[in-house]
Structures are given as C-alpha cells and as structure tokens.
Design a protein around this motif. Structure first.
Motif, mmCIF file in Angstrom:
data_model
loop_
_atom_site.group_PDB
_atom_site.id
_atom_site.type_symbol
_atom_site.label_atom_id
_atom_site.label_comp_id
_atom_site.label_asym_id
_atom_site.label_seq_id
_atom_site.Cartn_x
_atom_site.Cartn_y
_atom_site.Cartn_z
ATOM 1 N N MET A 157 -17.291 32.574 -24.784
ATOM 2 C CA MET A 157 -15.923 32.184 -25.168
ATOM 3 C C MET A 157 -15.749 32.196 -26.687
ATOM 4 N N SER A 158 -16.766 31.704 -27.415
ATOM 5 C CA SER A 158 -16.671 31.692 -28.880
ATOM 6 C C SER A 158 -16.629 33.101 -29.440
ATOM 7 N N ALA A 159 -17.385 34.039 -28.828
ATOM 8 C CA ALA A 159 -17.368 35.430 -29.281
ATOM 9 C C ALA A 159 -15.984 36.039 -29.088
ATOM 10 N N LEU A 160 -15.383 35.789 -27.925
ATOM 11 C CA LEU A 160 -14.041 36.302 -27.644
ATOM 12 C C LEU A 160 -13.021 35.708 -28.615
ATOM 13 N N THR A 161 -13.143 34.410 -28.890
ATOM 14 C CA THR A 161 -12.231 33.747 -29.825
ATOM 15 C C THR A 161 -12.371 34.328 -31.229
ATOM 16 N N ALA A 162 -13.618 34.524 -31.677
ATOM 17 C CA ALA A 162 -13.854 35.078 -33.001
ATOM 18 C C ALA A 162 -13.304 36.498 -33.104
ATOM 19 N N GLY A 163 -13.600 37.328 -32.102
ATOM 20 C CA GLY A 163 -13.126 38.711 -32.123
ATOM 21 C C GLY A 163 -11.610 38.797 -32.109
ATOM 22 N N THR A 164 -10.979 37.980 -31.265
ATOM 23 C CA THR A 164 -9.514 37.982 -31.193
ATOM 24 C C THR A 164 -8.897 37.543 -32.513
ATOM 25 N N SER A 165 -9.453 36.499 -33.115
ATOM 26 C CA SER A 165 -8.937 35.995 -34.392
ATOM 27 C C SER A 165 -9.031 37.055 -35.480
ATOM 28 N N LEU A 166 -10.161 37.758 -35.531
ATOM 29 C CA LEU A 166 -10.350 38.790 -36.556
ATOM 30 C C LEU A 166 -9.387 39.958 -36.359
ATOM 31 N N ILE A 167 -9.164 40.330 -35.102
ATOM 32 C CA ILE A 167 -8.237 41.443 -34.825
ATOM 33 C C ILE A 167 -6.806 41.055 -35.168
#
Length: 227
Positions: A1-11
């Motif tokens: 979940m943290s990886a998805l959150t980080a990736g989404t935020s960066l995009i």
C-alpha cells in the motif's frame, strides 16, 4: 500500500508541476517585463488561480510522498530513510513559503483598486519582487530536495529489488538539482553555465523520480531486512 501511495503521489506531482510551472507560470510570467507580466496575470486571473491550486496539490503530494517513501525504504536502512523523509518535509515547508509569494501576487493584482495610493509601476515592481522571491526561495528548497534525492538514490542502490538504473538516475538528478540551484542563487550572472547544467541534468532529474514512481506503481516491493 505504501508503494502504491508513493508512486501515485509522485505521478500526480509530476503532472501538477508540468501544469502549474511548465505550462501556466511559463506562459504568464515574462522575465524582465513587469508590465507584460502584470497584464498577462490580470487578463488570465483564473489561469493564475489554477496555477496556485496546482502548487497546493504538489505540496500535499510532497508530504504524502515523504511519508510513503519512508515506509518503502525503511527496510533498506531505517535511519537514512528517515533522513530522506525529513529532507523532503523541509523542502515541503519551503515550498509552502514559496506558494505564499504567489498568493501575495494574486492579492496584489485582484485588490489593485484598493491600492490607489500606489502607481501602476509600483504595483508591477511589487509583483515582480514577489515572483523573483518565489523563484529564489524555491531554488533554496530545491537544493535541499537534491539532498533528498541523493539519499533516496543511495537507498535504491542498496535495495535488492529496485533496478540499479533508477538509483543512478536519482543520484544524478540530486547532483543536478544541487549544482543548478546553487548557481541560480550565487552565480546568476553565469546564465550560460546554468543553461548547460540544466541541459546536462534535465534527463536524470526527470527520469529519476518518474522511473521510481512507475516502478512503485507496478511492482510490489518485498520486505527487506532493516540495516
């Protein structure tokens, strides 16, 4: 979940930055031309408000990314991951100050009628002062952001899961941010040097975080032992 959150935020941050700074700011603000810049913002006030909204989105995404990247990278090295998070949060605080300069520009232009004691030239001078402060203070923040990328790049190189090319790009991007914005602050007269550095480092500065974001979105990082 943290990886998805980080990736989404960066995009989301990348698209918001392109919209707010690359498209709107570059279109409205004309360096060394206060009159034209004032007129551009006055006649496109909703577009300028959209830029402000974009910066607020970027600020929120930066804070979320700092937290999420800490969770993703903590298994590699908890202490360095915490350092990276704090560097990004410090950058975010500076970004908040930067945004206030744009708020001041908005208030200055939308309330120009109530500032009748100021001549139009004085209003334009105040506007350009705020816009220049926006750029200079942001450069200070981006030096710190470069430090954040250096730490994140090192952590990705130590990771057993993240491709090494992403770590290399992040390290180069961090070096680019630091050198370019040190020159912007202390050597502004060397515009050719700044342009050359920007040309050299634009690709790793762009692809580093973007590559990390895409990897985070489509990969599920396995847990690693904490150093």
């Amino acid at each position: 979940m943290s990886a998805l959150t980080a990736g989404t935020s960066l995009i989301v941050m990348a698209f918001a930055a392109f919209f707010a700074y690359g498209f709107i700011h570059g279109r409205l603000v004309v360096q060394n031309n206060p009159a034209l810049t004032f007129q551009n913002i006055l006649t496109s006030i909703n577009l300028f408000k959209a830029e402000l909204f974009g910066w607020v989105i970027i600020l929120i995404c930066d804070v979320v990314a700092a937290w999420a990247l800490y969770l993703v990278l903590a298994p590699v090295h908890k202490g360095l991951s915490l350092l990276a998070a704090w560097l990004r949060l410090i950058y975010s605080a500076i970004l908040g100050i930067v945004i206030l300069n744009l708020v001041f520009v908005l208030l200055l232009i939308t309330n120009s009628a109530s500032l009748a004691s100021f001549s139009i030239e004085q209003l334009q001078a105040l506007m350009m002062l705020s816009l220049n402060a926006f750029q200079s203070i942001w450069s200070i923040g981006l030096i710190i952001f470069g430090g954040h990328l250096l730490v994140v790049g090192y952590l990705t190189l130590r990771s057993r899961n993240i491709p090494r090319i992403i770590g290399i790009l992040l390290l180069l991007g961090g070096i680019g941010y630091i050198f370019i914005h040190l020159c912007n602050i202390f050597l502004p007269e060397y515009s050719k040097l700044i342009s050359t550095l920007t040309l050299i480092f634009t690709l790793p500065m762009t692809l580093g975080e973007l590559g990390l974001a895409i990897w985070l979105l489509f990969k599920n990082p396995a847990r690693e032992s904490v150093s």
